[in-house]
Design a protein around this motif. Structure first.
Motif, short mmCIF file in Angstrom:
data_model
loop_
_atom_site.label_atom_id
_atom_site.label_comp_id
_atom_site.label_asym_id
_atom_site.label_seq_id
_atom_site.Cartn_x
_atom_site.Cartn_y
_atom_site.Cartn_z
N ILE A 1 7.80 1.52 -0.69
CA ILE A 1 8.15 2.76 -0.36
C ILE A 1 8.25 3.16 1.16
O ILE A 1 7.68 2.37 1.95
N ASP B 1 1.05 7.56 0.22
CA ASP B 1 0.93 8.91 -0.24
C ASP B 1 -0.14 9.11 -1.36
O ASP B 1 -0.91 10.31 -1.64
N THR B 2 -0.07 8.06 -2.36
CA THR B 2 -1.03 8.12 -3.20
C THR B 2 -2.43 7.28 -3.03
O THR B 2 -3.54 7.38 -3.85
N TYR C 1 0.77 -1.29 -0.01
CA TYR C 1 -0.20 -0.32 0.09
C TYR C 1 0.92 1.28 0.05
O TYR C 1 1.77 1.23 0.84
N ASN C 2 0.49 2.15 -0.87
CA ASN C 2 1.33 3.55 -0.88
C ASN C 2 0.54 4.51 -0.11
O ASN C 2 -0.57 5.00 -0.81
N GLU D 1 5.54 -1.71 -5.75
CA GLU D 1 6.99 -1.08 -5.31
C GLU D 1 6.99 -0.45 -3.63
O GLU D 1 5.71 0.08 -3.48
N GLU E 1 -2.95 4.08 -2.93
CA GLU E 1 -3.19 3.05 -3.97
C GLU E 1 -2.40 1.87 -3.49
O GLU E 1 -1.43 1.78 -3.08
N CYS E 2 -2.82 0.79 -4.33
CA CYS E 2 -2.20 -0.46 -4.14
C CYS E 2 -1.01 -0.84 -4.83
O CYS E 2 -1.42 -0.58 -6.12
N GLY E 3 0.07 -1.12 -4.71
CA GLY E 3 0.92 -1.24 -5.84
C GLY E 3 1.99 -2.35 -5.47
O GLY E 3 1.92 -3.14 -4.39
N GLN F 1 7.32 4.11 4.64
CA GLN F 1 5.73 4.45 5.09
C GLN F 1 6.09 5.87 5.99
O GLN F 1 6.89 6.07 6.78
#
Length: 92
Positions: free
Chosen positions: A50, A41-42, A38-39, A48, A44-46, A52
């Motif tokens: 990043i 900041d956006t 889970y991103n 990559e 959205e599920c991705g 937290q």
């Protein structure tokens, strides 16, 4: 009147923050169950990875505003209790 308004202002912001946090954690849980990352900041599920960030860092204005409302509610409750107590003493 002031006592009731203070009670609402004291409790409602915390409940709102808990609901918003719970909705976000539900999205995180759904994403991780699908095998994604889970991103925050956006939102959205991705795939990559990043770094937290905390909920407070992402929504500091909202959290600070709600806590300010809660403090104002606590003050309003305190003033309401003082006024109610003084009114009862004057009657006796």
């Amino acid at each position: 009147m002031l006592l009731r308004l203070g009670s609402l202002l004291f409790a409602l912001p915390a409940l709102i923050l808990l609901v918003l946090y719970g909705v976000e954690m539900s999205a995180v849980s759904d994403c991780t169950q699908l095998g994604g990352i889970y991103n925050f900041d956006t939102a959205e599920c991705g795939t990559e990875a990043i770094p937290q960030t905390s909920y407070y860092l992402r929504h500091s204005g909202l959290v600070n505003g709600m806590m300010l409302l809660s403090v104002l509610g606590a003050l309003a409750m305190s003033i309401g209790m003082l006024i109610k107590g003084m009114a009862q003493q004057a009657k006796s």
